[in-house]
Design a protein around this motif. Structure first.
Motif, PDB file in Angstrom:
ATOM      1  N   GLU A  40       7.182   1.899  -5.171  1.00 25.72           N
ATOM      2  CA  GLU A  40       6.914   1.925  -6.617  1.00 25.72           C
ATOM      3  C   GLU A  40       5.408   1.966  -6.776  1.00 25.72           C
ATOM      4  O   GLU A  40       4.730   0.971  -6.533  1.00 25.72           O
ATOM      5  CB  GLU A  40       7.477   0.676  -7.292  1.00 25.72           C
ATOM      6  CG  GLU A  40       8.983   0.698  -7.320  1.00 25.72           C
ATOM      7  CD  GLU A  40       9.537  -0.036  -8.539  1.00 25.72           C
ATOM      8  OE1 GLU A  40      10.470  -0.814  -8.349  1.00 25.72           O
ATOM      9  OE2 GLU A  40       9.016   0.173  -9.654  1.00 25.72           O
ATOM     10  N   CYS A  41       4.910   3.131  -7.157  1.00 20.28           N
ATOM     11  CA  CYS A  41       3.459   3.353  -7.187  1.00 20.28           C
ATOM     12  C   CYS A  41       3.041   3.822  -8.569  1.00 20.28           C
ATOM     13  O   CYS A  41       3.715   4.636  -9.193  1.00 20.28           O
ATOM     14  CB  CYS A  41       3.093   4.397  -6.130  1.00 20.28           C
ATOM     15  SG  CYS A  41       1.380   4.925  -6.206  1.00 20.28           S
ATOM     16  N   ASN A  42       1.917   3.333  -9.011  1.00 21.68           N
ATOM     17  CA  ASN A  42       1.410   3.678 -10.330  1.00 21.68           C
ATOM     18  C   ASN A  42       0.903   5.121 -10.402  1.00 21.68           C
ATOM     19  O   ASN A  42       0.666   5.667 -11.464  1.00 21.68           O
ATOM     20  CB  ASN A  42       0.276   2.700 -10.660  1.00 21.68           C
ATOM     21  CG  ASN A  42       0.150   2.484 -12.141  1.00 21.68           C
ATOM     22  OD1 ASN A  42       1.051   2.844 -12.903  1.00 21.68           O
ATOM     23  ND2 ASN A  42      -0.966   1.943 -12.561  1.00 21.68           N
ATOM     24  N   ASN A  43       0.713   5.748  -9.251  1.00 22.98           N
ATOM     25  CA  ASN A  43       0.269   7.149  -9.216  1.00 22.98           C
ATOM     26  C   ASN A  43       1.423   8.077  -8.867  1.00 22.98           C
ATOM     27  O   ASN A  43       1.548   9.159  -9.423  1.00 22.98           O
ATOM     28  CB  ASN A  43      -0.824   7.359  -8.166  1.00 22.98           C
ATOM     29  CG  ASN A  43      -1.917   6.327  -8.269  1.00 22.98           C
ATOM     30  OD1 ASN A  43      -2.218   5.854  -9.364  1.00 22.98           O
ATOM     31  ND2 ASN A  43      -2.502   5.952  -7.148  1.00 22.98           N
ATOM     32  N   CYS A  44       2.234   7.669  -7.906  1.00 25.13           N
ATOM     33  CA  CYS A  44       3.278   8.558  -7.372  1.00 25.13           C
ATOM     34  C   CYS A  44       4.640   8.333  -8.021  1.00 25.13           C
ATOM     35  O   CYS A  44       5.561   9.123  -7.801  1.00 25.13           O
ATOM     36  CB  CYS A  44       3.411   8.370  -5.866  1.00 25.13           C
ATOM     37  SG  CYS A  44       1.849   8.540  -4.979  1.00 25.13           S
ATOM     38  N   GLY A  45       4.798   7.260  -8.767  1.00 25.94           N
ATOM     39  CA  GLY A  45       6.081   6.968  -9.390  1.00 25.94           C
ATOM     40  C   GLY A  45       7.004   6.231  -8.429  1.00 25.94           C
ATOM     41  O   GLY A  45       6.544   5.528  -7.531  1.00 25.94           O
ATOM     42  N   LYS A  59       0.858  -1.182   0.000  1.00 24.69           N
ATOM     43  CA  LYS A  59       0.000   0.000   0.000  1.00 24.69           C
ATOM     44  C   LYS A  59       0.894   1.232   0.000  1.00 24.69           C
ATOM     45  O   LYS A  59       1.777   1.364   0.861  1.00 24.69           O
ATOM     46  CB  LYS A  59      -0.865  -0.037   1.262  1.00 24.69           C
ATOM     47  CG  LYS A  59      -1.894   1.066   1.315  1.00 24.69           C
ATOM     48  CD  LYS A  59      -2.774   0.891   2.554  1.00 24.69           C
ATOM     49  CE  LYS A  59      -3.461   2.208   2.841  1.00 24.69           C
ATOM     50  NZ  LYS A  59      -4.872   2.142   3.008  1.00 24.69           N
ATOM     51  N   CYS A  60       0.705   2.129  -0.967  1.00 23.03           N
ATOM     52  CA  CYS A  60       1.545   3.325  -1.075  1.00 23.03           C
ATOM     53  C   CYS A  60       1.398   4.174   0.191  1.00 23.03           C
ATOM     54  O   CYS A  60       0.283   4.452   0.635  1.00 23.03           O
ATOM     55  CB  CYS A  60       1.158   4.137  -2.303  1.00 23.03           C
ATOM     56  SG  CYS A  60       2.091   5.657  -2.455  1.00 23.03           S
ATOM     57  N   LEU A  61       2.543   4.579   0.746  1.00 23.16           N
ATOM     58  CA  LEU A  61       2.521   5.349   1.997  1.00 23.16           C
ATOM     59  C   LEU A  61       2.070   6.783   1.769  1.00 23.16           C
ATOM     60  O   LEU A  61       1.811   7.519   2.710  1.00 23.16           O
ATOM     61  CB  LEU A  61       3.916   5.338   2.625  1.00 23.16           C
ATOM     62  CG  LEU A  61       4.415   3.940   3.010  1.00 23.16           C
ATOM     63  CD1 LEU A  61       5.903   3.921   3.213  1.00 23.16           C
ATOM     64  CD2 LEU A  61       3.684   3.455   4.251  1.00 23.16           C
ATOM     65  N   ILE A  62       1.978   7.179   0.491  1.00 22.78           N
ATOM     66  CA  ILE A  62       1.557   8.551   0.188  1.00 22.78           C
ATOM     67  C   ILE A  62       0.088   8.576  -0.251  1.00 22.78           C
ATOM     68  O   ILE A  62      -0.747   9.171   0.400  1.00 22.78           O
ATOM     69  CB  ILE A  62       2.474   9.173  -0.886  1.00 22.78           C
ATOM     70  CG1 ILE A  62       3.917   9.196  -0.365  1.00 22.78           C
ATOM     71  CG2 ILE A  62       2.001  10.576  -1.245  1.00 22.78           C
ATOM     72  CD1 ILE A  62       4.962   9.322  -1.435  1.00 22.78           C
ATOM     73  N   CYS A  63      -0.223   7.889  -1.356  1.00 25.79           N
ATOM     74  CA  CYS A  63      -1.596   7.991  -1.880  1.00 25.79           C
ATOM     75  C   CYS A  63      -2.518   6.894  -1.342  1.00 25.79           C
ATOM     76  O   CYS A  63      -3.738   6.981  -1.502  1.00 25.79           O
ATOM     77  CB  CYS A  63      -1.580   7.980  -3.408  1.00 25.79           C
ATOM     78  SG  CYS A  63      -1.191   6.377  -4.120  1.00 25.79           S
ATOM     79  N   GLY A  64      -1.948   5.854  -0.744  1.00 24.34           N
ATOM     80  CA  GLY A  64      -2.778   4.801  -0.157  1.00 24.34           C
ATOM     81  C   GLY A  64      -3.257   3.755  -1.143  1.00 24.34           C
ATOM     82  O   GLY A  64      -3.949   2.807  -0.764  1.00 24.34           O
TER      83      GLY A  64
HETATM   84 ZN   LIG Z   1       1.167   6.404  -4.452  1.00 24.02          ZN
END
Ligand SMILES: [Zn+2]
Length: 332
Positions: free
Chosen positions: A30-35, A8-13
């Protein structure tokens, strides 16, 4: 060795790959929204406290879709400057993201949000009329949807949908977009003409400052001093480490110079690229602030720039102070 420690992305969730790093306070995301982000989880809760919604949209627009090069070593760094200075020696593609920069970039009004959204959509446009595809999470970041409430608790699906509907209806009612379905948007001619007009105004009102300099490891403290002088003056530094690393003058760099309010050229390292970029900016009628270490300049400063009023600095504190004064006196 990094080990996967979460999904789970620590920024966008949103769903993402989260890895451990050699520093217990840092996680690699490695996030599909945050890069790709090296993220200081400890500082986030203390000194680096910043609204995660601001961070998510910033990373989407400036890391995910605006990435200058596709490289597996590229990542955004969110944490302490000291740690970054160590990292950059090993990973020259890393980009430092400061809290001040995120806040300065974040649109201050609804109309500014619409501008950022439309320009972002246009960047994703393969050709006029081509639908642009988003995942659910990307749409939240792109449209500045609040994922967290004031107590940092995640908003409900219903709250997110209400926000999404609000902005999408506005964009449709103004004939900027047509929603093909939930995840596909078509950009309409009305949006393209608003973008054309905006891009003409951007350079005039730009918050960006292009920094031309050497990226040798011994220059990392100098880079930090320049960066913070720019930020303290209310501007956003654009430092093209990644591109400079390849020793190429590429279209993205020229684009960055064109979109900058002014340019800072650091000449201590006799970096040929810096001379070129300064010349290009001057040709466009932009203000160029030359800076150089005092003892280097005294002995072998380049002839063509010797007549220019150059900031001669002795140490990084001196550099930071004098650069700020110069920006305040001549640019603002
Ligand atoms: Zn993210």
């Amino acid at each position: 060795m990094s080990i996967k420690v979460g999904d789970k992305c620590l920024i966008c969730g949103d769903r993402a790959e989260v890895y451990s790093t050699n520093d217990i306070n840092y996680k690699f995301i490695e996030c599909n929204n945050c890069g790709r982000v090296n993220y200081n989880t400890y500082d986030f809760n203390s000194s680096y406290k910043i609204d995660k919604d601001i961070l998510a949209s910033y990373l989407y627009y400036n890391g995910k879709i605006d990435k200058l090069i596709e490289d597996e070593h590229h990542y955004d760094f969110i944490g302490s400057q000291k740690k970054f200075e160590e990292d950059i020696k090993i990973y020259p593609y890393a980009k430092y993201i400061s809290k001040e920069e995120c806040i300065a970039w974040y649109p201050k009004s609804f109309s500014e949000k619409v501008d950022v959204i439309l320009i972002g959509f246009a960047k994703l446009l393969k050709f006029d009329g081509c639908p642009i595809t988003f995942t659910d999470g990307q749409l939240l970041s792109a449209l500045f949807i609040k994922r967290y409430n004031k107590d940092n608790i995640e908003t409900s699906l219903n709250e997110r949908n209400l926000q999404l509907k609000f902005i999408l209806i506005y964009l449709e009612d103004n004939s900027y977009i047509k929603s093909m379905d939930q995840n596909n948007i078509m950009l309409l001619p009305n949006a393209l003409s608003r973008i054309d007009k905006l891009q003409k105004d951007i350079a005039l009102n730009s918050k960006y400052v292009f920094v031309a300099m050497s990226f040798a490891p011994e220059m990392s403290e100098v880079r930090m001093a320049i960066r913070s002088a720019i930020e303290q003056s209310g501007y956003i530094p654009r430092i093209m480490d990644e591109i400079e690393h390849n020793h190429q003058i590429v279209p993205e760099m020229l684009y960055e110079i064109r979109n900058s309010s002014f340019v800072i050229a650091e000449l201590t390292g006799h970096n040929n690229g810096a001379y070129f970029e300064a010349g290009y900016a001057l040709g466009l009628g932009k203000e160029v602030v030359h800076i150089c270490k005092k003892d280097v300049f005294g002995t072998d400063g380049h002839f063509d720039v010797k007549q220019v009023n150059t900031i001669l600095w002795e140490n990084t504190e001196d550099l930071n102070f004098r650069l700020r004064k110069r920006i305040e006196a001549t640019i603002m």
